[in-house]
Design a protein around this motif. Structure first.
Motif, short mmCIF file in Angstrom:
data_model
loop_
_atom_site.label_atom_id
_atom_site.label_comp_id
_atom_site.label_asym_id
_atom_site.label_seq_id
_atom_site.Cartn_x
_atom_site.Cartn_y
_atom_site.Cartn_z
N UNK A 1 0.83 -1.20 0.00
CA UNK A 1 0.00 0.00 0.00
C UNK A 1 0.87 1.26 0.00
N UNK A 2 1.98 1.24 0.73
CA UNK A 2 2.92 2.37 0.72
C UNK A 2 3.39 2.64 -0.70
N UNK A 3 3.79 1.60 -1.41
CA UNK A 3 4.31 1.77 -2.77
C UNK A 3 3.25 2.32 -3.72
N UNK A 4 2.01 1.91 -3.54
CA UNK A 4 0.93 2.43 -4.38
C UNK A 4 0.72 3.92 -4.12
N UNK A 5 0.71 4.30 -2.85
CA UNK A 5 0.52 5.71 -2.50
C UNK A 5 1.73 6.53 -2.98
N UNK A 6 2.92 5.97 -2.86
CA UNK A 6 4.13 6.66 -3.33
C UNK A 6 4.05 6.90 -4.83
N UNK A 7 3.57 5.91 -5.58
CA UNK A 7 3.40 6.08 -7.03
C UNK A 7 2.40 7.20 -7.34
N UNK A 8 1.32 7.26 -6.56
CA UNK A 8 0.34 8.33 -6.76
C UNK A 8 0.97 9.70 -6.48
N UNK A 9 1.80 9.78 -5.45
CA UNK A 9 2.46 11.04 -5.11
C UNK A 9 3.41 11.48 -6.22
N UNK A 10 4.11 10.54 -6.82
CA UNK A 10 5.07 10.87 -7.88
C UNK A 10 4.39 11.50 -9.11
N UNK A 11 3.11 11.25 -9.28
CA UNK A 11 2.38 11.81 -10.42
C UNK A 11 1.94 13.25 -10.20
N UNK A 12 2.10 13.75 -8.99
CA UNK A 12 1.61 15.08 -8.66
C UNK A 12 2.69 16.14 -8.85
N UNK A 13 2.31 17.29 -9.36
CA UNK A 13 3.24 18.39 -9.61
C UNK A 13 3.80 19.01 -8.33
N UNK A 14 3.06 18.94 -7.22
CA UNK A 14 3.51 19.54 -5.97
C UNK A 14 4.44 18.63 -5.17
N UNK A 15 4.73 17.43 -5.67
CA UNK A 15 5.74 16.51 -5.13
C UNK A 15 5.55 16.11 -3.66
N UNK A 16 4.35 15.70 -3.26
CA UNK A 16 4.22 15.19 -1.89
C UNK A 16 4.94 13.85 -1.77
N UNK A 17 5.18 13.43 -0.55
CA UNK A 17 5.81 12.14 -0.31
C UNK A 17 5.05 11.40 0.76
N UNK A 18 4.85 10.11 0.53
CA UNK A 18 4.22 9.30 1.57
C UNK A 18 5.27 9.08 2.66
N UNK A 19 4.87 9.32 3.89
CA UNK A 19 5.80 9.18 5.02
C UNK A 19 5.74 7.77 5.59
N UNK A 20 4.55 7.24 5.79
CA UNK A 20 4.37 5.90 6.31
C UNK A 20 2.96 5.41 6.05
N UNK A 21 2.80 4.09 6.12
CA UNK A 21 1.49 3.44 6.04
C UNK A 21 1.40 2.44 7.17
N UNK A 22 0.30 2.48 7.90
CA UNK A 22 0.02 1.49 8.94
C UNK A 22 -1.18 0.66 8.53
N UNK A 23 -1.10 -0.63 8.80
CA UNK A 23 -2.21 -1.54 8.59
C UNK A 23 -2.56 -2.14 9.95
N UNK A 24 -3.76 -1.88 10.42
CA UNK A 24 -4.25 -2.47 11.67
C UNK A 24 -5.07 -3.69 11.29
#
Length: 125
Positions: free
Chosen positions: A89-112
């Motif tokens: 899930x982290x990698x999927x969110x990171x891929x989504x961030x890479x597509x954005x012009x404002x360059x956000x970064x996923x910091x962490x993902x938790x799965x409960x």
């Protein structure tokens, strides 16, 4: 001094899995996973967001909700333990961030997985 925005969101997703070599968890069973993620960035997008958390939720739900995780290629060589689900899930969110012009970064993902057990995935700098 710079600025830093942090977005943290949680949602629920229902999935089944089995984890070979993990005792009773070797049998197919399901969880109502609580997914929590955090995204950071210095700039907001045109909607004044780091990332639209609804897009993240919909992307993950569309692919995995009410499915057997072991059937997905990303879990073929590494069964869907809670730790592995967090990494995928982290990698999927990171891929989504890479597509954005404002360059956000996923910091962490938790799965409960349950009220008593959760795993967090993040990368080390």
């Amino acid at each position: 001094m710079g600025k830093l925005y942090t977005l943290t969101k949680h949602f629920w997703i229902s999935c089944a899995h089995s984890v070979p070599g993990a005792g009773k968890c070797e049998r197919i069973h399901g969880h109502n996973y609580k997914v929590i993620f955090s995204v950071v960035g210095r700039e907001l997008d045109e909607k004044q967001m780091l990332i639209d958390f609804r897009d993240v939720k919909q992307n993950l739900e569309k692919k995995y909700d009410h499915h057997y995780l072991n059937d997905f290629p990303e879990f073929k060589d590494s069964p869907p333990s809670t730790e592995k689900v967090a990494e995928v899930f982290y990698n999927i969110i990171a891929d989504m961030c890479r597509l954005k012009n404002n360059s956000p970064q996923v910091k962490w993902v938790e799965i409960h997985e349950t009220n008593e057990a959760h795993a967090r995935f993040e990368t080390l700098a």
